[in-house]
Design a protein around this motif. Structure first.
Motif, PDB file in Angstrom:
ATOM      1  N   GLU A 105       0.949  -1.199   0.074  1.00  0.00           N
ATOM      2  CA  GLU A 105      -0.014   0.012  -0.028  1.00  0.00           C
ATOM      3  C   GLU A 105       0.702   1.466   0.027  1.00  0.00           C
ATOM      4  O   GLU A 105       0.724   2.326  -0.795  1.00  0.00           O
ATOM      5  N   GLN A 106       1.953   1.230   0.950  1.00  0.00           N
ATOM      6  CA  GLN A 106       2.759   2.429   0.906  1.00  0.00           C
ATOM      7  C   GLN A 106       3.443   2.783  -0.517  1.00  0.00           C
ATOM      8  O   GLN A 106       3.518   3.816  -0.985  1.00  0.00           O
ATOM      9  N   ALA A 107       3.837   1.475  -1.085  1.00  0.00           N
ATOM     10  CA  ALA A 107       4.515   1.664  -2.650  1.00  0.00           C
ATOM     11  C   ALA A 107       3.583   2.121  -3.627  1.00  0.00           C
ATOM     12  O   ALA A 107       3.761   2.761  -4.501  1.00  0.00           O
ATOM     13  N   GLU A 108       2.289   1.486  -3.630  1.00  0.00           N
ATOM     14  CA  GLU A 108       1.276   1.769  -4.701  1.00  0.00           C
ATOM     15  C   GLU A 108       0.817   3.215  -4.502  1.00  0.00           C
ATOM     16  O   GLU A 108       0.630   3.912  -5.486  1.00  0.00           O
ATOM     17  N   GLU A 109       0.772   3.988  -3.079  1.00  0.00           N
ATOM     18  CA  GLU A 109       0.482   5.345  -2.962  1.00  0.00           C
ATOM     19  C   GLU A 109       1.454   6.034  -3.766  1.00  0.00           C
ATOM     20  O   GLU A 109       1.164   7.144  -4.308  1.00  0.00           O
ATOM     21  N   VAL A 110       2.672   5.743  -3.258  1.00  0.00           N
ATOM     22  CA  VAL A 110       3.809   6.805  -3.894  1.00  0.00           C
ATOM     23  C   VAL A 110       3.895   6.590  -5.567  1.00  0.00           C
ATOM     24  O   VAL A 110       3.874   7.485  -6.374  1.00  0.00           O
ATOM     25  N   ALA A 111       3.614   5.182  -5.929  1.00  0.00           N
ATOM     26  CA  ALA A 111       3.360   4.863  -7.312  1.00  0.00           C
ATOM     27  C   ALA A 111       2.529   5.899  -8.140  1.00  0.00           C
ATOM     28  O   ALA A 111       2.750   6.460  -9.232  1.00  0.00           O
ATOM     29  N   GLN A 112       1.274   5.921  -7.715  1.00  0.00           N
ATOM     30  CA  GLN A 112       0.095   6.640  -8.284  1.00  0.00           C
ATOM     31  C   GLN A 112       0.560   8.081  -8.193  1.00  0.00           C
ATOM     32  O   GLN A 112       0.173   8.623  -8.985  1.00  0.00           O
TER      33      GLN A 112
ATOM     34  N   ASP B  88       7.339   5.718 -16.046  1.00  0.00           N
ATOM     35  CA  ASP B  88       7.900   4.321 -15.814  1.00  0.00           C
ATOM     36  C   ASP B  88       8.253   4.323 -14.214  1.00  0.00           C
ATOM     37  O   ASP B  88       9.145   4.404 -13.791  1.00  0.00           O
ATOM     38  N   VAL B  89       7.059   3.640 -13.810  1.00  0.00           N
ATOM     39  CA  VAL B  89       6.936   3.210 -12.367  1.00  0.00           C
ATOM     40  C   VAL B  89       6.378   1.994 -12.081  1.00  0.00           C
ATOM     41  O   VAL B  89       5.565   1.680 -12.636  1.00  0.00           O
ATOM     42  N   GLY B  90       7.013   1.025 -11.228  1.00  0.00           N
ATOM     43  CA  GLY B  90       6.521  -0.344 -11.023  1.00  0.00           C
ATOM     44  C   GLY B  90       6.695  -0.741  -9.526  1.00  0.00           C
ATOM     45  O   GLY B  90       7.593  -0.356  -8.829  1.00  0.00           O
ATOM     46  N   VAL B  91       5.730  -1.517  -9.096  1.00  0.00           N
ATOM     47  CA  VAL B  91       5.659  -2.151  -7.680  1.00  0.00           C
ATOM     48  C   VAL B  91       5.782  -3.595  -7.866  1.00  0.00           C
ATOM     49  O   VAL B  91       4.917  -4.206  -8.583  1.00  0.00           O
ATOM     50  N   ASP B  92       6.730  -4.003  -7.137  1.00  0.00           N
ATOM     51  CA  ASP B  92       6.964  -5.636  -7.067  1.00  0.00           C
ATOM     52  C   ASP B  92       7.251  -6.151  -5.447  1.00  0.00           C
ATOM     53  O   ASP B  92       7.673  -5.443  -4.809  1.00  0.00           O
ATOM     54  N   ARG B  93       6.964  -7.467  -5.381  1.00  0.00           N
ATOM     55  CA  ARG B  93       7.354  -7.967  -4.425  1.00  0.00           C
ATOM     56  C   ARG B  93       8.221  -8.955  -4.564  1.00  0.00           C
ATOM     57  O   ARG B  93       8.529  -9.784  -5.263  1.00  0.00           O
ATOM     58  N   LEU B  94       9.469  -8.611  -3.416  1.00  0.00           N
ATOM     59  CA  LEU B  94      10.458  -9.580  -3.359  1.00  0.00           C
ATOM     60  C   LEU B  94      10.353 -10.807  -2.752  1.00  0.00           C
ATOM     61  O   LEU B  94       9.893 -10.883  -1.637  1.00  0.00           O
ATOM     62  N   HIS B  95      10.670 -11.914  -3.111  1.00  0.00           N
ATOM     63  CA  HIS B  95      10.359 -13.073  -2.229  1.00  0.00           C
ATOM     64  C   HIS B  95      11.705 -13.675  -2.150  1.00  0.00           C
ATOM     65  O   HIS B  95      12.777 -13.593  -2.874  1.00  0.00           O
ATOM     66  N   LYS B  96      11.889 -14.545  -1.153  1.00  0.00           N
ATOM     67  CA  LYS B  96      13.207 -14.846  -0.586  1.00  0.00           C
ATOM     68  C   LYS B  96      13.592 -16.093  -1.229  1.00  0.00           C
ATOM     69  O   LYS B  96      14.514 -16.521  -1.709  1.00  0.00           O
TER      70      LYS B  96
END
Length: 110
Positions: free
Chosen positions: A12-19, A28-36
């Motif tokens: 939510e934090q990242a999506e808010e900034v992206a918007q 050119d803005v993207g949000v992704d989740r990093l997996h271990k």
């Protein structure tokens, strides 16, 4: 073209900034989740070690995966990854200056 990689605690934090960045005209803005672990190891199982789709253990990887305290549930909440939400911004130096300020103001780590 220059870019920024910023890390957040929640999507939510990242999506808010992206918007907000997109509203400023930065495209050119993207949000992704990093997996271990690689996605093929992200499965729901109550077994003591990872198994393949056939139920056979992934013997080559099981020892290393199980050596991680977060896999077996022995770690405290939040210790298994920390900031695993990645915001990527690509743009001009001027656009990245705007992005850095917005990211820091929102609690992101640049």
């Amino acid at each position: 073209m220059p870019s920024i990689l910023a890390y957040f605690d929640t999507p939510e934090q990242a999506e808010e900034v992206a918007q907000s960045l997109k509203a400023q005209g930065i495209k050119d803005v993207g949000v992704d989740r990093l997996h271990k672990l690689p996605q093929e190891y992200e499965f729901e199982s109550n077994g003591p070690f990872p198994t393949s789709l056939t139920g056979a253990p992934l013997r080559d990887d099981a020892v290393l995966i199980n050596a991680d305290p977060s896999f077996g549930g022995l770690s405290a909440p939040g210790s298994a990854g920390g900031r695993n939400i990645l915001l990527t911004v690509v743009g001009s130096e001027e656009e990245l200056g705007i992005a850095r300020k917005m990211i820091k103001d929102a609690g992101g780590l640049v």
